[in-house]
Design an enzyme around this catalytic site. Structure first.
Site, PDB file in Angstrom:
ATOM      1  N   HIS A   1       0.800  -1.235   0.000  1.00 44.97           N
ATOM      2  CA  HIS A   1       0.000   0.000   0.000  1.00 44.97           C
ATOM      3  C   HIS A   1       0.832   1.285   0.000  1.00 44.97           C
ATOM      4  O   HIS A   1       0.544   2.227   0.740  1.00 44.97           O
ATOM      5  CB  HIS A   1      -0.947  -0.017   1.199  1.00 44.97           C
ATOM      6  CG  HIS A   1      -2.046  -1.025   1.109  1.00 44.97           C
ATOM      7  ND1 HIS A   1      -2.549  -1.492  -0.088  1.00 44.97           N
ATOM      8  CD2 HIS A   1      -2.762  -1.669   2.083  1.00 44.97           C
ATOM      9  CE1 HIS A   1      -3.524  -2.358   0.162  1.00 44.97           C
ATOM     10  NE2 HIS A   1      -3.665  -2.497   1.445  1.00 44.97           N
TER      11      HIS A   1
ATOM     12  N   HIS B   1      -9.389   2.525   0.544  1.00 44.63           N
ATOM     13  CA  HIS B   1      -9.374   1.408   1.483  1.00 44.63           C
ATOM     14  C   HIS B   1     -10.452   1.539   2.559  1.00 44.63           C
ATOM     15  O   HIS B   1     -10.190   1.302   3.742  1.00 44.63           O
ATOM     16  CB  HIS B   1      -7.986   1.249   2.101  1.00 44.63           C
ATOM     17  CG  HIS B   1      -7.654  -0.135   2.516  1.00 44.63           C
ATOM     18  ND1 HIS B   1      -8.352  -0.804   3.496  1.00 44.63           N
ATOM     19  CD2 HIS B   1      -6.713  -0.990   2.074  1.00 44.63           C
ATOM     20  CE1 HIS B   1      -7.831  -2.008   3.648  1.00 44.63           C
ATOM     21  NE2 HIS B   1      -6.837  -2.147   2.793  1.00 44.63           N
TER      22      HIS B   1
ATOM     23  N   GLU C   1     -11.557  -3.197  -2.800  1.00 43.82           N
ATOM     24  CA  GLU C   1     -10.571  -2.232  -3.291  1.00 43.82           C
ATOM     25  C   GLU C   1     -10.412  -2.410  -4.801  1.00 43.82           C
ATOM     26  O   GLU C   1      -9.818  -3.378  -5.260  1.00 43.82           O
ATOM     27  CB  GLU C   1      -9.235  -2.469  -2.569  1.00 43.82           C
ATOM     28  CG  GLU C   1      -9.360  -2.432  -1.062  1.00 43.82           C
ATOM     29  CD  GLU C   1      -8.276  -3.235  -0.356  1.00 43.82           C
ATOM     30  OE1 GLU C   1      -7.085  -3.004  -0.611  1.00 43.82           O
ATOM     31  OE2 GLU C   1      -8.625  -4.110   0.470  1.00 43.82           O
TER      32      GLU C   1
HETATM   33  C1  GLA Z   1      -5.362  -4.980   2.091  1.00 42.92           C
HETATM   34  C2  GLA Z   1      -4.616  -6.239   2.036  1.00 42.92           C
HETATM   35  C3  GLA Z   1      -4.704  -6.946   3.344  1.00 42.92           C
HETATM   36  C4  GLA Z   1      -4.268  -6.068   4.467  1.00 42.92           C
HETATM   37  C5  GLA Z   1      -5.047  -4.789   4.457  1.00 42.92           C
HETATM   38  C6  GLA Z   1      -4.550  -3.833   5.493  1.00 42.92           C
HETATM   39  O1  GLA Z   1      -6.697  -5.136   1.945  1.00 42.92           O
HETATM   40  O2  GLA Z   1      -5.033  -7.056   0.980  1.00 42.92           O
HETATM   41  O3  GLA Z   1      -3.897  -8.090   3.303  1.00 42.92           O
HETATM   42  O4  GLA Z   1      -2.918  -5.776   4.339  1.00 42.92           O
HETATM   43  O5  GLA Z   1      -4.991  -4.199   3.203  1.00 42.92           O
HETATM   44  O6  GLA Z   1      -4.630  -4.324   6.770  1.00 42.92           O
END
Ligand code: GLA
Length: 344
Positions: free
Chosen positions: A104, A178, A309
């Site tokens: 991210h 997110h 997402e």
């Molecule tokens: C995303 C990832 C998850 C996790 C979240 C944050 O959705 O796919 O594995 O890392 O972000 O907690």
């Protein structure tokens, strides 16, 4: 209608909040820290409103957050294996913030910066335009990247998130939002009875670190099959942690805005439909939520929310066979995602 105020301050810099309201009294709250969606009040089948986005009441909690609550995520959302990739023969090393991998956007991703914010009001909608310049070399990425994220609340009960970005050097971009949703209300426990349909027949297989192996597997006859509306909880126990997987969306044309997913909460009657121009969607059931304290002293536990997402596939910079996330100077990165709310 827009209301503006100060959400908090960081080192003498104000972080603004904006409350957008439409003619059905739906309210969306966004803040300039992380260009994040921090609240969304929508009616249920009886007309009672609830906030269906998990989050925090104060800025400090967003600064310390490790779950990416409501945030804009970038420069490249999801994971990049071993925190590195190669472009035109040059290897770029990124910040590793998820074991050896990059997640991210790194340690200080787009969720951890203050964005410039400009509200706007039009006849049937209102919104906020957020802008951020990610400098050349930030978290290891090449090129100055000028990013714009526009949130629009329409009188048709939609939240549109419109992203674009331009660069002055060849780079990689994959932006998403997110937000964690619970259609019964942010403080309503698990999401097992929420029904979900995803417009996808296949997923990118991933390894124990959630990095794609490169294999695309059909969802048919697996717990991942959401081709028809199915409760999120029906097959969740067949998986180690819950859902955290990238679905490849059915598209007639690349980049067209088309149906991605629909979620229905039978209890409240709330429905959320997602349309996107992106080729894929990560379905995540809050597997890492660990009881941390959120808005109204809520305790957010494992499987208390879901994220959808919209994005390109994880680790795309290292998979030339996946749709490309490369952006070159002179071209514009574009991504539009629409969340539409109704009741049944
Ligand atoms: C995303 C990832 C998850 C996790 C979240 C944050 O959705 O796919 O594995 O890392 O972000 O907690």
């Amino acid at each position: 209608m827009i209301k503006k105020g100060i959400f908090g301050t960081i080192a003498d810099k104000d972080v603004d909040f904006f409350i957008l309201k439409n003619k059905s009294a739906i309210e969306a709250k966004v803040i300039s820290y992380g260009a994040a969606l921090v609240g969304l009040e929508v009616p249920d089948k009886n007309g009672s409103f609830a906030d269906i986005i998990l989050g925090y009441d104060d800025l400090n909690s967003y600064i310390n957050d490790t779950c990416y609550h409501g945030s804009t995520v970038g420069r490249v959302a999801n994971r990049i294996a071993n925190a590195k990739f190669t472009l035109d023969g040059i290897e770029y090393k990124l910040a590793a913030n998820n074991g050896p991998n990059h997640l991210h956007g790194g340690k200080t991703g787009f969720n951890k910066v203050i964005w410039n914010a400009q509200p706007f009001e039009e006849k049937e909608c209102c919104g906020v335009v957020f802008k951020y310049r990610s400098p050349d070399g930030e978290q290891g990425y090449p090129g100055n990247l000028d990013v714009t994220v526009t949130y629009t609340l329409t009188d048709d009960n939609e939240i549109k998130i419109d992203y674009n970005a331009v660069t002055d050097k060849k780079t990689v971009v994959n932006l998403t939002n997110h937000s964690y949703f619970n259609l019964a209300g942010h403080n309503s426990g698990d999401i097992y009875s929420h029904k979900i349909q995803i417009n996808s027949e296949s997923i990118t297989e991933s390894d124990a670190f959630l990095i794609p192996t490169g294999k695309i597997i059909p969802v048919k006859d697996t717990p991942y099959d959401f081709t028809e509306l199915k409760p999120m909880g029906r097959d969740i126990d067949k998986l180690d942690m819950g859902y955290d997987i990238n679905y490849i969306l059915n598209k007639a044309l690349p980049m067209e805005l088309s149906f991605a997913a629909k979620v229905y909460d039978p209890q409240s009657g709330r429905v959320m439909e997602i349309l996107t121009s992106e080729p894929a969607i990560q379905f995540y059931t809050g597997n890492f939520l660990n009881g941390s304290t959120g808005k109204d002293d809520a305790s957010y536990k494992k499987h208390n929310a879901f994220c959808l997402e919209t994005q390109h596939y994880p680790d795309s910079p290292n998979h030339p066979e996946f749709p490309s996330v490369v952006l070159i100077p002179g071209e514009v990165y574009r991504h539009l995602t629409v969340h539409k709310f109704s009741v049944l």
